[in-house]
Write an enzyme that holds these catalytic residues in place. Structure first.
Site, mmCIF file in Angstrom:
data_model
loop_
_atom_site.group_PDB
_atom_site.id
_atom_site.type_symbol
_atom_site.label_atom_id
_atom_site.label_comp_id
_atom_site.label_asym_id
_atom_site.label_seq_id
_atom_site.Cartn_x
_atom_site.Cartn_y
_atom_site.Cartn_z
ATOM 1 N N ARG A 16 -2.829 1.651 -4.433
ATOM 2 C CA ARG A 16 -2.573 0.238 -4.688
ATOM 3 C C ARG A 16 -2.940 -0.053 -6.136
ATOM 4 O O ARG A 16 -3.768 0.653 -6.722
ATOM 5 C CB ARG A 16 -3.434 -0.650 -3.781
ATOM 6 C CG ARG A 16 -3.087 -0.628 -2.321
ATOM 7 C CD ARG A 16 -4.057 -1.484 -1.523
ATOM 8 N NE ARG A 16 -5.342 -0.830 -1.362
ATOM 9 C CZ ARG A 16 -6.457 -1.452 -0.978
ATOM 10 N NH1 ARG A 16 -6.447 -2.743 -0.738
ATOM 11 N NH2 ARG A 16 -7.586 -0.785 -0.835
ATOM 12 N N TYR B 13 -2.271 10.552 -2.192
ATOM 13 C CA TYR B 13 -1.087 9.774 -2.550
ATOM 14 C C TYR B 13 -0.070 10.604 -3.315
ATOM 15 O O TYR B 13 1.032 10.124 -3.599
ATOM 16 C CB TYR B 13 -1.489 8.524 -3.335
ATOM 17 C CG TYR B 13 -2.279 7.561 -2.485
ATOM 18 C CD1 TYR B 13 -1.712 6.969 -1.366
ATOM 19 C CD2 TYR B 13 -3.610 7.275 -2.774
ATOM 20 C CE1 TYR B 13 -2.441 6.120 -0.555
ATOM 21 C CE2 TYR B 13 -4.352 6.425 -1.971
ATOM 22 C CZ TYR B 13 -3.765 5.850 -0.864
ATOM 23 O OH TYR B 13 -4.488 5.012 -0.060
ATOM 24 N N ASP C 189 -9.767 14.848 -3.066
ATOM 25 C CA ASP C 189 -9.325 13.520 -3.493
ATOM 26 C C ASP C 189 -9.306 13.421 -5.024
ATOM 27 O O ASP C 189 -8.287 13.146 -5.642
ATOM 28 C CB ASP C 189 -10.307 12.515 -2.849
ATOM 29 C CG ASP C 189 -10.280 11.127 -3.442
ATOM 30 O OD1 ASP C 189 -9.529 10.873 -4.385
ATOM 31 O OD2 ASP C 189 -11.035 10.279 -2.939
ATOM 32 N N HIS D 91 -6.872 15.990 2.795
ATOM 33 C CA HIS D 91 -6.454 16.033 1.397
ATOM 34 C C HIS D 91 -5.793 17.362 1.051
ATOM 35 O O HIS D 91 -4.904 17.415 0.199
ATOM 36 C CB HIS D 91 -7.632 15.737 0.470
ATOM 37 C CG HIS D 91 -7.993 14.288 0.410
ATOM 38 N ND1 HIS D 91 -8.964 13.734 1.211
ATOM 39 C CD2 HIS D 91 -7.467 13.271 -0.323
ATOM 40 C CE1 HIS D 91 -9.038 12.437 0.960
ATOM 41 N NE2 HIS D 91 -8.141 12.129 0.038
ATOM 42 N N ASP E 117 -11.364 18.636 2.165
ATOM 43 C CA ASP E 117 -11.175 18.362 3.583
ATOM 44 C C ASP E 117 -9.733 18.689 3.924
ATOM 45 O O ASP E 117 -8.893 18.865 3.036
ATOM 46 C CB ASP E 117 -11.516 16.906 3.930
ATOM 47 C CG ASP E 117 -10.663 15.904 3.179
ATOM 48 O OD1 ASP E 117 -9.465 15.772 3.516
ATOM 49 O OD2 ASP E 117 -11.169 15.261 2.234
ATOM 50 N N ASP F 135 -5.988 9.133 -6.150
ATOM 51 C CA ASP F 135 -6.401 9.848 -4.943
ATOM 52 C C ASP F 135 -5.351 10.919 -4.667
ATOM 53 O O ASP F 135 -4.154 10.632 -4.632
ATOM 54 C CB ASP F 135 -6.496 8.870 -3.765
ATOM 55 C CG ASP F 135 -7.059 9.508 -2.492
ATOM 56 O OD1 ASP F 135 -6.848 10.715 -2.289
ATOM 57 O OD2 ASP F 135 -7.692 8.788 -1.698
ATOM 58 N N LYS G 47 -6.678 0.376 -8.098
ATOM 59 C CA LYS G 47 -7.482 1.302 -7.319
ATOM 60 C C LYS G 47 -7.543 2.649 -8.031
ATOM 61 O O LYS G 47 -6.809 2.903 -8.988
ATOM 62 C CB LYS G 47 -6.904 1.470 -5.912
ATOM 63 C CG LYS G 47 -6.931 0.199 -5.075
ATOM 64 C CD LYS G 47 -8.360 -0.229 -4.759
ATOM 65 C CE LYS G 47 -8.380 -1.456 -3.871
ATOM 66 N NZ LYS G 47 -9.770 -1.877 -3.534
ATOM 67 N N HIS H 205 0.863 -1.184 0.000
ATOM 68 C CA HIS H 205 0.000 0.000 0.000
ATOM 69 C C HIS H 205 0.896 1.230 0.000
ATOM 70 O O HIS H 205 1.952 1.242 0.653
ATOM 71 C CB HIS H 205 -0.887 -0.040 1.253
ATOM 72 C CG HIS H 205 -1.854 1.093 1.380
ATOM 73 N ND1 HIS H 205 -1.470 2.350 1.804
ATOM 74 C CD2 HIS H 205 -3.194 1.160 1.142
ATOM 75 C CE1 HIS H 205 -2.534 3.141 1.827
ATOM 76 N NE2 HIS H 205 -3.573 2.449 1.429
#
Length: 430
Positions: free
Chosen positions: A271, A280, A340, A350, A347, A277, A274, A228
């Site tokens: 990952r 990351y 995101d 992020h 938020d 985001d 997925k 991850h």
């Protein structure tokens, strides 16, 4: 070269869904289309140079959060140090001068969350937790003043760290809690900043983290589980703090990490298989300065041993412009704050990690091997040897989009890392 000024058409960058549609592919295509729409508008208008970081709206969003949060965020009641860190670090990255009053409020808030048995808790009356202890110490580091540093009860903090240590070298997140590679990173990052790294604290930890690396190169939370992005960062950063990265399969980790940058979006997934985001942008993006330093060190030592001219790598190992395009075009909320992915609300988590990733992609932060010269340096000294190579900055869009450089291990701005380390270790001539 980014995506928008690259040689390929945007339409050619979609993931191939072939003849076997799945639910995950459907969601991936939906996400790609949302990013494609935003990218295409910029490309069609040929306005790449006008892409702008909405600095003032983000500062306003964060400042409003510091005044008070919505009742719907009561779920974050156990995350007060995290909220302090996310907001203060975001403002620092945006080069917003933290007022004396704001700093004193932050110190006052965090002071109430330190337990007499060691460590910090997420809210009043709660038990100490290593993740919020990391956030609390990073928030205090971001304040940049002696009063904040002196708040930390180092003696009991160290005793508490040892209570979290397991016989196999791992750490639990809190007394009676779960084992997790995040625990090792949080403990070692805090211990580095506060001069608490000892052989007793690190015994067996590197060997345990080595067991967390998988066949594909990724690092999981514990041995035997899927790799991850967040765990990989924690594992690699902890190994770098201990000077034990040679225990890992670095080329395989680089291959795994490189595969997480998305071809359409330019951002990172956490990952394989997925969605992209924004958070990351740091958790995966910050792997690359560490990997670059490790590979450069290996080449440096090889060249010195062979009495050859040093041919260090010192080059970025991911597509910096593409990541900035994703953050600046797809992750800025028009109301302030970062997100995101398109369609989501802003938020503070992020906002912090999108800006941290933006910093990582704009600044080329390198490890100075010339000043190290093979000396047996403590972890504090090694943290001070990270510096920006100013000539290799890359800023997509408006030149004023530049944010401050962040430390690739601690994710605190470089000057504030130096201040805290020199407070606890003494002035360093490095």
């Amino acid at each position: 070269m980014g995506i928008l000024n690259g040689p390929r058409r945007l339409e050619d960058l979609f993931v191939n869904t072939d003849a076997f549609p799945t639910e995950s592919l459907s969601v991936q295509t939906k996400t790609e289309r949302s990013v494609y729409k935003l990218f295409k508008a910029v490309r069609d208008e040929k306005s790449l140079n006008t892409i702008k970081l909405n600095r003032e709206s983000h500062i306003e969003y964060i400042s409003d959060g510091l005044k008070g949060l919505s009742k719907y965020l009561v779920v974050l009641d156990a995350s007060k140090p995290w909220l302090c860190y996310w907001m203060l670090h975001s403002l620092d990255l945006l080069d917003y001068e933290l007022s004396t009053g704001l700093i004193k409020r932050a110190i006052s808030t965090i002071s109430k969350l330190q337990n007499p048995t060691g460590g910090f808790c997420g809210g009043p009356g709660q038990i100490s937790h290593v993740a919020v202890t990391y956030a609390a110490v990073n928030a205090l580091a971001t304040s940049g003043i002696k009063e904040a540093y002196d708040l930390i009860d180092r003696e009991n903090l160290y005793k508490w760290f040892l209570k979290l240590k397991r016989d196999d070298g791992s750490f639990i997140m809190h007394e009676g809690g779960e084992v997790d590679v995040r625990g090792a990173y949080c403990v070692l990052s805090v211990a580095t900043l506060t001069n608490l790294i000892t052989p007793e604290l690190t015994a067996g930890t590197a060997e345990w983290i080595k067991r967390c690396q998988n066949y594909d190169g990724g690092i999981g939370g514990v041995p035997g589980i899927e790799g991850h992005g967040g765990y990989a960062f924690c594992g690699l950063a902890a190994m770098e703090i201990m000077g034990k990265t040679d225990l890992l399969d670095i080329p395989l980790l680089l291959r795994w990490a490189s595969s997480l940058q998305m071809q359409m979006e330019g951002g990172f997934q956490g990952r394989p298989n997925k969605l992209v985001d924004g958070c990351y942008s740091f958790w995966v993006g910050a792997l690359f300065p560490l990997l670059e330093a490790i590979l450069t060190k290996r080449q440096y030592e090889k060249d010195v041993a062979n009495s050859e001219d040093t041919q260090c790598i010192y080059r970025p190992l991911f597509e910096r412009e593409a990541l900035q395009e994703y953050i600046l075009i797809a992750c800025q909320s028009p109301k302030g704050g970062l997100i995101d992915k398109p369609g989501r609300g802003a938020d503070h988590y992020h906002t912090c990690y999108c800006l941290s990733g933006l910093s990582t992609s704009q600044h080329h932060v390198i490890y100075d091997f010339e000043r190290a010269k093979g000396e047996d340096l403590d972890s504090g000294a090694r943290s001070l040897l990270w510096e920006e190579e100013i000539t290799n900055r890359v800023v997509v869009g408006d030149p004023d989009n530049l944010v401050k450089p962040t430390h690739p291990i601690h994710n605190v701005t470089l000057p504030n890392v130096r201040k805290m380390i020199e407070h606890f270790y003494g002035k360093r001539e490095l």
